[in-house]
Design a protein around this motif. Sequence first.
Motif, PDB file in Angstrom:
ATOM      1  N   UNK A  24       0.785  -1.081   0.056  1.00 15.56           N
ATOM      2  CA  UNK A  24       0.015  -0.045  -0.179  1.00 15.56           C
ATOM      3  C   UNK A  24       0.934   1.397  -0.042  1.00 15.56           C
ATOM      4  N   UNK A  25       1.465   1.674  -1.128  1.00 15.68           N
ATOM      5  CA  UNK A  25       2.019   2.682  -1.175  1.00 15.68           C
ATOM      6  C   UNK A  25       3.505   3.063  -0.584  1.00 15.68           C
ATOM      7  N   UNK A  26       4.411   2.015  -0.745  1.00 16.52           N
ATOM      8  CA  UNK A  26       5.738   2.022  -0.032  1.00 16.52           C
ATOM      9  C   UNK A  26       6.717   2.935  -0.943  1.00 16.52           C
ATOM     10  N   UNK A  27       7.350   3.695   0.068  1.00 16.66           N
ATOM     11  CA  UNK A  27       8.318   4.530  -0.618  1.00 16.66           C
ATOM     12  C   UNK A  27       9.661   4.295   0.276  1.00 16.66           C
ATOM     13  N   UNK A  28      10.586   3.815  -0.405  1.00 15.42           N
ATOM     14  CA  UNK A  28      11.894   3.419   0.358  1.00 15.42           C
ATOM     15  C   UNK A  28      12.881   3.564  -0.450  1.00 15.42           C
ATOM     16  N   UNK A  29      14.073   3.859   0.033  1.00 19.77           N
ATOM     17  CA  UNK A  29      15.325   3.988  -0.741  1.00 19.77           C
ATOM     18  C   UNK A  29      16.446   3.134   0.046  1.00 19.77           C
ATOM     19  N   UNK A  30      17.317   2.524  -0.652  1.00 18.83           N
ATOM     20  CA  UNK A  30      18.358   1.644  -0.336  1.00 18.83           C
ATOM     21  C   UNK A  30      19.557   2.048  -0.963  1.00 18.83           C
ATOM     22  N   UNK A 206      17.927 -10.937  11.369  1.00 22.06           N
ATOM     23  CA  UNK A 206      17.991  -9.515  10.990  1.00 22.06           C
ATOM     24  C   UNK A 206      19.152  -8.634  11.847  1.00 22.06           C
ATOM     25  N   UNK A 207      19.440  -9.137  12.975  1.00 20.00           N
ATOM     26  CA  UNK A 207      20.510  -8.371  13.750  1.00 20.00           C
ATOM     27  C   UNK A 207      21.926  -8.306  13.089  1.00 20.00           C
ATOM     28  N   UNK A 208      22.172  -9.112  12.109  1.00 21.59           N
ATOM     29  CA  UNK A 208      23.386  -9.312  11.191  1.00 21.59           C
ATOM     30  C   UNK A 208      23.368  -8.098  10.177  1.00 21.59           C
ATOM     31  N   UNK A 209      22.148  -7.408   9.970  1.00 23.88           N
ATOM     32  CA  UNK A 209      22.227  -6.762   8.875  1.00 23.88           C
ATOM     33  C   UNK A 209      22.396  -5.143   9.615  1.00 23.88           C
ATOM     34  N   UNK A 210      22.658  -4.185   8.685  1.00 23.52           N
ATOM     35  CA  UNK A 210      22.845  -2.771   9.361  1.00 23.52           C
ATOM     36  C   UNK A 210      21.867  -1.857   9.371  1.00 23.52           C
ATOM     37  N   UNK A 211      20.687  -2.361   8.739  1.00 24.35           N
ATOM     38  CA  UNK A 211      19.449  -1.551   8.914  1.00 24.35           C
ATOM     39  C   UNK A 211      18.256  -2.456   8.787  1.00 24.35           C
ATOM     40  N   UNK A 212      17.212  -2.328   9.605  1.00 24.61           N
ATOM     41  CA  UNK A 212      15.927  -2.983   9.520  1.00 24.61           C
ATOM     42  C   UNK A 212      14.978  -2.369   9.219  1.00 24.61           C
ATOM     43  N   UNK A 213      14.175  -2.763   8.216  1.00 19.99           N
ATOM     44  CA  UNK A 213      12.735  -2.256   7.654  1.00 19.99           C
ATOM     45  C   UNK A 213      11.539  -3.120   8.180  1.00 19.99           C
ATOM     46  N   UNK A 214      10.572  -2.607   8.836  1.00 20.50           N
ATOM     47  CA  UNK A 214       9.610  -3.618   9.361  1.00 20.50           C
ATOM     48  C   UNK A 214       8.343  -3.226   8.347  1.00 20.50           C
ATOM     49  N   UNK A 215       7.709  -4.086   7.918  1.00 19.10           N
ATOM     50  CA  UNK A 215       6.210  -4.064   7.266  1.00 19.10           C
ATOM     51  C   UNK A 215       5.277  -4.492   8.093  1.00 19.10           C
ATOM     52  N   UNK A 216       4.079  -3.899   7.771  1.00 18.44           N
ATOM     53  CA  UNK A 216       2.845  -4.646   8.543  1.00 18.44           C
ATOM     54  C   UNK A 216       1.583  -4.093   7.625  1.00 18.44           C
ATOM     55  N   UNK A 217       0.819  -4.893   7.261  1.00 17.98           N
ATOM     56  CA  UNK A 217      -0.109  -4.810   6.312  1.00 17.98           C
ATOM     57  C   UNK A 217       0.086  -3.949   5.071  1.00 17.98           C
ATOM     58  N   UNK A 218       1.093  -4.418   4.498  1.00 20.57           N
ATOM     59  CA  UNK A 218       1.283  -3.708   3.179  1.00 20.57           C
ATOM     60  C   UNK A 218       2.068  -2.147   3.191  1.00 20.57           C
ATOM     61  N   UNK A 219       2.501  -1.881   4.326  1.00 21.37           N
ATOM     62  CA  UNK A 219       3.068  -0.532   4.664  1.00 21.37           C
ATOM     63  C   UNK A 219       4.456  -0.983   5.613  1.00 21.37           C
ATOM     64  N   UNK A 220       5.420   0.178   5.366  1.00 21.49           N
ATOM     65  CA  UNK A 220       6.297   0.203   6.359  1.00 21.49           C
ATOM     66  C   UNK A 220       6.179   0.937   7.553  1.00 21.49           C
ATOM     67  N   UNK A 221       6.499   0.280   8.793  1.00 21.38           N
ATOM     68  CA  UNK A 221       5.809   0.687   9.986  1.00 21.38           C
ATOM     69  C   UNK A 221       7.369   1.328  10.679  1.00 21.38           C
ATOM     70  N   UNK A 222       8.411   0.891  10.465  1.00 21.59           N
ATOM     71  CA  UNK A 222       9.722   1.226  10.855  1.00 21.59           C
ATOM     72  C   UNK A 222      10.801   1.088  10.065  1.00 21.59           C
TER      73      UNK A 222
END
Length: 245
Positions: A24-30, A206-222
């Motif tokens: 649902x409308x995810x805007x994200x840059x990596x 996930x703790x091995x990554x340098x950044x953690x992005x969490x999804x819920x219900x089709x959206x980025x929540x953190x």
Amino acid sequence: MHLIQTVDLAKQYVMGSNVVHALRGVSLAIDEGEFVAIMGASGSGKSTFMNLIGCLDSPTAGDYFLAGENAAAMSADDLAAVRNRRIGFVFQQFNLLPRTSALENVELPLLYAGIPASERRSRAMQRLAEVGLGERFDHHPAQLSGGQQQRVAIARALVNNPSLILADEPTGALDSRTSIDIMALLQKLNREGMTIVMVTHEHDVAAFASRIVSFRDGRVISDEPNRPQDAQAGLARFDPAGAAA
């Protein structure tokens, strides 16, 4: 530079009279060189997001730029070419061909790309050596442990010199000790400059990554950076004896 940029990315699936809003409308840059973990419960949209940035599917709405190219506007043939040229995939179940050697499994993407046999062998052997399996090149998957099979899969993902590795639950079929080895290998590749995006439902992974992005219900929540001490804590939860050593 942003290697991945999504703008209001949306994906809907029509199932009979129902419409499922997977994203649902995810805007994200990596950025290039990042190691990002994508987390979320089943149905949160993380796997749909992975399929879209892996050019395995097309969005219903929004844009996806991979290294500046708008993949959302590409044809199926163009997407296939991008997958082969720019992206390496690592899956939970390894997806190796059982009746072919480690070397032949790693060579497969080069075969599809039309690379001559001598160059295929040279590049595949180099990648197997990099993941610690240079002396096991002639072994079939059944002759390798789960961790070794995943290393073959990682070598295969690297053989086309991609700009991006997408790992979907890469430790899901492995025991804790072997999982640490695979995550350490992914961290090493990231330190050498490889961009890695990994889907997982396990906080310890996930703790091995340098950044953690969490999804819920089709959206980025953190979307939070992960500190080195958090990665060390993840290692301790995996294997307290190993972390203390």
